[in-house]
Design an enzyme around this catalytic site. Structure first.
Site, PDB file in Angstrom:
ATOM      1  N   TRP A 151       0.806  -1.221   0.000  1.00  0.00           N
ATOM      2  CA  TRP A 151       0.000   0.000   0.000  1.00  0.00           C
ATOM      3  C   TRP A 151       0.839   1.271   0.000  1.00  0.00           C
ATOM      4  CZ3 TRP A 151      -2.236  -3.982   3.112  1.00  0.00           C
ATOM      5  CH2 TRP A 151      -3.455  -4.445   2.628  1.00  0.00           C
TER       6      TRP A 151
ATOM      7  N   GLY B 204     -10.138  -1.370  -2.378  1.00  0.00           N
ATOM      8  CA  GLY B 204      -9.273  -0.348  -1.816  1.00  0.00           C
ATOM      9  C   GLY B 204      -7.834  -0.368  -2.262  1.00  0.00           C
TER      10      GLY B 204
END
Lengths: 747, 261
Positions: free
Chosen positions: A326, A722
């Site tokens: 991420w 996400g």
């Protein structure tokens, strides 16, 4: 005018105190050159970039053959200064710096939990060096600290999967250092500022102030370590960057310091592209670099971000499939003054998806505003269709609701003001399991263990809506209370044992904090309650009286069809649970927020949750994030999106994730139409007040083929709740779940 | 809203008029192939034709479907407006919309009041005063030409193409835009001479913005089985790319724009 006076007064006070003004936002606002044109200026990769990337690709291939981990340094505890400099190919690298001395070699960061590190190392047939193990005979770690404070109830919630994925044995991540600061000010100036902050924390010292003094001191240490790190690569990080190349290099070094020290679940980058653009534009103007060289710098920076690795155990992969890091970078959006934040470097970042090929990392997140320049919207559409590597978030909504226009995206979807606020990550609770406990007198549906108190027995052959709701609300209240307790312990201990000093060194001292709670399975809740309310639901119970199945008689409205009857249930439950969480005081005065996000954990949640009243069978995956359940949206994509848009962002400030998969042809007949329709779809969705959208433009056939022949798809990227992930690095169960998920493919 | 069962089309229409409603088969909120932009597509129930290759045979019977009031449809369209952008809007497809043409005129008027673009996807089988009134409020007509040769038209649809061609002629006289759609079925609608005849027939039409070639597919076959009907084109495969290219080349001699849908 009043605010201006206040601001001036503030400035004077700071000057009196002789504080330097750390204000990256003002620098960007003053110097940025918005770009309103199209993508025609962009350049392809240089030979150097291509050669360098080829080395990376080969290393990643080898990594895959070795079961997902190329090498581990089992001798060293990773820190900002722990490793000698590492290179991919020193002669070709414009931007230098690796986490360890070798490409893709993973380092141990054991302060989150030595046991987890030991386990991860053992899974690879290796052993942690005695010397490292010995350290932990004399000190504690985060994991240890948390469990010394957990009570039996929290442990039970955890073991039964009511609360899952809590960062209690790994680093919490999600904090975004304002990495731009190192480039703009240099470490010396930042140290000076922190020293002034330290002086200012004086007077009568309470616990908060003492802790703050300790924190600032450790931040100063981290900044000094960054200088040492820089020196090892021949860089003078003590002073500000003076060119585009230096700005990117300085910024990357600051980020590298963070990922050498921490292996948080998500280590976002922030919003750096328009900051970098200022330096690139200056160099271009002075004739110091060409467009091709500017792109080369961005390509090489992004290449480095793609090579970030953390050491993870197999169990971690069950929750967060695909070995994610991420490295989320927010691109685009608007300034509050009405100008666009889109610069040529916004384009250059997206261009890396062509120059280096599609990739899940960095997690490129476009901040979408209705006012974005049309040329940029078109380019985003094009890149989405070609690579599926972009996610979108509603910039207009976030600025309006949250205030600042200088923000990044923490982890997958969460707004975080840069350098001013941080976030305490808290994974999520399993709402469908909560509902099942409400139907089973507070007993967990699989083990039969009593968890919740004062949950009444539901009489009668059919479930009665009001009675179910009353039990369900009681259950949510009790869970919120336990959840809050767990979170306070976790973050207290993380600060104590594994404080993010490198990242916090690049953030204002004593920043505001959001406590990031989460919930999974909202669409199952909506459909289950809708079934109970609008159809007749008969529970089937086993000899212990536990529900094992449900017989639904009649039809009922399902989430994902723009039907208020059921959509309002989803919105109401979100609001209710959010308010329950907000009733509990948080460690460090954090402000409670909630996310509807699962990342890839929807598969694991499904495995551990019994049959639900909506007809979902035991073990079947949840829909990801706030998505409607697979195949239940019958009226097309706009209706599905409209349902999700009804969930109020103010009730889930940590983010409402939606993943949208579509085959190219369903977007329109011609490529031109597809690009245009995708833009309008995003405009429409966000105008309804929706928060987030992952966009996958893929054929189901392609995915099936990749499932069968992974070796042919080394760079196939898809977006999952996400973030983006390399499809072939997902487990087979995750892969199938993605394939089953609703594809909008009506012709 | 209750589903009224009817015995004949007379009753059906009477009931519909009373109810200010359309008999709807299904809806698609993200229509990207039935007119410009993103469209709310309402597939209505009932069709006079009985095309051999019909992909939605369950829309043919005039008895099926559910009633949706005009206000419901308008409300849906209004809600969806943020997605329409400059080009999108509402498309009525089917089944055959002209069976409910009086009601559609009301609907299109209501949609126009909301500033929503209207498109009619039709076989053009009915051309009377009511149809002409409807066309007044129809921003775009998508006219499906099944075949230019009447015998073949009969073979494919069981009915004649005379009215369809009259419908086209009338639309041309109004000067308002029209797209043609042509389903290309190997062995049925790909004969070169008739493609030239088709082009020749329409070559002077100014209202035609483009012609879309829709390649035949078998995605609807399972619906025939479900209805217990025999599917007669089992042996026919989708057209080859080369054949599509050839047809496209022929039609390009006559039409401004030729697209393969």
């Amino acid at each position: 005018m009043k605010s201006q006076t206040a601001e001036t007064k503030d400035l004077i006070e700071k000057k009196l105190l002789n504080l330097p003004l750390i204000d990256v936002k003002a620098f960007v606002e003053k110097n940025v050159i918005p770009y309103y044109g199209d993508d025609s200026f962009l350049e392809g990769p240089t030979q150097r970039t291509t050669t360098l990337w080829q080395i990376c690709l080969e290393a990643m291939l080898e990594e895959r053959y070795k079961g997902g981990c190329l090498a581990i340094d089992t001798e060293t505890i990773s820190s900002i200064t722990s490793h000698k400099p590492g290179y991919i190919n020193k002669d070709l690298e414009l931007i230098v710096g690796l986490q360890t001395d070798e490409l893709l070699k993973r380092a141990m960061k054991p302060f989150g939990g030595i046991r987890v590190v030991e386990g991860a190392v053992a899974e690879r047939g290796l052993e942690v060096a005695e010397e490292v193990k010995n350290v932990f005979k004399h000190t504690s770690d985060h994991n240890n600290g948390v469990f010394s404070a957990y009570d039996d109830e929290i442990k039970q919630y955890r073991s039964l999967g009511i609360l899952t994925g809590l960062p209690d044995n790994y680093a919490r991540g999600r904090i975004i250092g304002d990495y731009r600061r190192l480039a703009l000010y240099g470490a010396d100036e930042l140290i000076r500022a922190k020293k002034n902050d330290l002086k200012a924390v004086n007077g009568v010292l309470n616990e908060h102030k003492i802790r703050l003094r300790e924190e600032i001191t450790s931040q100063i240490k981290a900044l000094k370590d960054m200088i040492v790190l820089g020196n090892s690569y021949g860089l003078e990080l003590n002073r500000p960057a003076t060119s585009a190349k230096e700005a990117i290099q300085w910024l990357y070094m600051a980020y590298l310091a963070a990922v050498k020290e921490q292996d948080g679940a998500a280590m976002s980058l922030g919003n750096v592209s328009n900051f970098i653009d200022i330096y690139i534009e200056k160099d271009l103007e002075k004739g110091l670099i060409t467009e091709s060289e500017a792109q080369e710098l961005v390509d090489q920076f992004v290449m480095k971000l793609r090579m970030v690795r953390h050491l993870r155990p197999g169990a971690y992969d069950e929750i967060f499939g695909g070995d994610p890091t991420w490295v989320t970078e927010a691109i685009g959006g608007q300034f509050n003054d009405g100008r666009t934040k889109v610069t040529k470097t916004s384009f250059r970042f997206l261009q890396t998806l062509y120059n280096l090929g599609a990739s899940p990392e960095p997690n490129l997140t476009v901040l979408w505003s209705k006012d974005l320049p049309e040329g940029f919207k078109k380019f985003c559409g094009k890149v989405s269709i070609d690579t599926s590597s972009i996610q979108y978030e509603n910039d207009d909504l976030m600025r309006k609701t949250r205030g600042s226009d200088d923000y990044g995206i923490a982890c997958c979807v969460s707004y975080q003001e840069l350098g001013k606020r941080i976030q305490f990550f808290g994974a999520r609770t399993n709402l469908p399991k909560t509902l099942l406990m409400a139907l089973n007198e507070g007993r967990e549906e699989i083990s039969g263990k009593k968890v919740l108190q004062d949950i009444s027995v539901l009489e009668g052959e059919y479930l009665e809506y009001e009675a179910v709701m009353e039990n369900f609300k009681k259950s949510m209240s009790q869970i919120a209370e336990v959840y809050s307790r767990a979170m306070n312990i976790i973050h207290y201990m993380h600060d104590r044992h594994y404080y993010e000093k490198a990242q916090m060194a690049l953030i204002d001292s004593d920043p505001g904090i959001d406590m990031a709670y989460g919930a999974a399975g909202i669409s199952i809740i909506a459909d289950s309650l809708s079934a109970i309310k609008y159809a007749k639901v008969k529970p089937v119970r086993n000899e212990d009286g536990l529900t094992v199945d449900f017989i639904v008689e009649g039809d009922y409205p399902k989430f994902g069809n723009d039907n208020d009857k059921v959509d309002e249930i989803a919105a109401y439950i979100t609001k209710f649970f959010s308010e329950e969480l907000a009733k509990h005081a948080c460690y460090k005065n954090a402000r409670p927020t909630l996310s509807l996000l699962t990342i890839t954990s929807n598969v694991m949640y499904g495995k551990k949750t019994g049959t639900t009243p909506d007809g979902r069978k035991e073990g079947e995956a949840f829909a990801p994030g706030a998505n409607p359940m697979h195949g239940r949206d019958t009226d097309g994509a706009v209706a599905a999106l409209s349902s999700v848009a009804k969930l109020d962002y103010r009730d889930a400030l940590d983010g409402i994730s939606n993943t949208f998969s579509i085959i190219p042809k369903s977007l329109g007949s011609s490529r031109e139409d597809q690009i245009e329709n995708l833009s309008r779809l995003l405009d429409g969705y966000f105008e309804l007040g929706a928060h987030h959208l992952n966009v996958n433009v893929l054929d189901r056939d392609t995915l099936m083929d990749a499932y069968k022949n992974p070796e042919n798809y080394p760079q196939l990227t898809i977006r999952v709740s996400g973030y983006a992930v390399n499809f072939t690095r997902l487990s087979k169960a995750h892969q199938l779940e993605v394939i089953t998920r609703t594809f909008h493919e009506s012709l | 809203m209750k589903n009224t069962s009817t015995t004949g089309s007379g009753n059906l229409i009477a009931n519909l008029q009373k109810a200010e409603a359309l008999r709807v088969h299904s809806i698609e909120t993200f229509g990207t192939h039935d007119g410009p932009g993103i469209r709310l597509v309402i597939f209505v129930q009932g069709c006079q034709f009985h095309c051999l290759y019909c992909a939605n045979p369950d829309t043919i019977s005039i008895d099926g479907g559910t009633l949706m009031s005009l206000d419901q449809i308008v409300a849906k369209a209004k809600k969806q407006k943020p997605f329409f952008g400059k080009n999108g809007g509402v498309t009525i497809s089917g089944g055959e919309p002209l069976l409910q043409r009086a009601m559609l005129k009301e609907l299109f008027n209501k949609l126009h009041k909301e500033g929503i673009h209207t498109t009619l996807d039709t076989n053009g089988k009915v051309i009377d005063k009511q149809t002409k009134d409807l066309l007044e409020t129809t921003d775009l007509v998508m006219l499906d030409i099944k075949h230019i040769n009447n015998d073949w038209h009969h073979k494919i649809t069981r009915l004649s193409n005379v009215n369809t061609l009259k419908f086209a002629e009338y639309r041309e006289s109004t000067g308002k835009p029209m797209w043609l759609r042509y389903v290309l079925v190997p062995g049925y609608s790909d004969q070169e001479e008739y493609l030239h005849q088709l082009g020749d027939h329409f070559k002077n039409y100014k209202s035609i913005e483009k012609i879309e070639i829709l390649p035949y597919h078998k995605l609807g076959v399972h619906k025939w089985e479900a209805l217990g009907w025999k599917y007669e084109l089992e042996h026919v495969e989708s057209p080859e790319i080369t054949s599509l290219k050839k047809v496209s080349d022929i039609l390009q001699q006559y039409f401004r724009r030729v697209e393969v849908g």
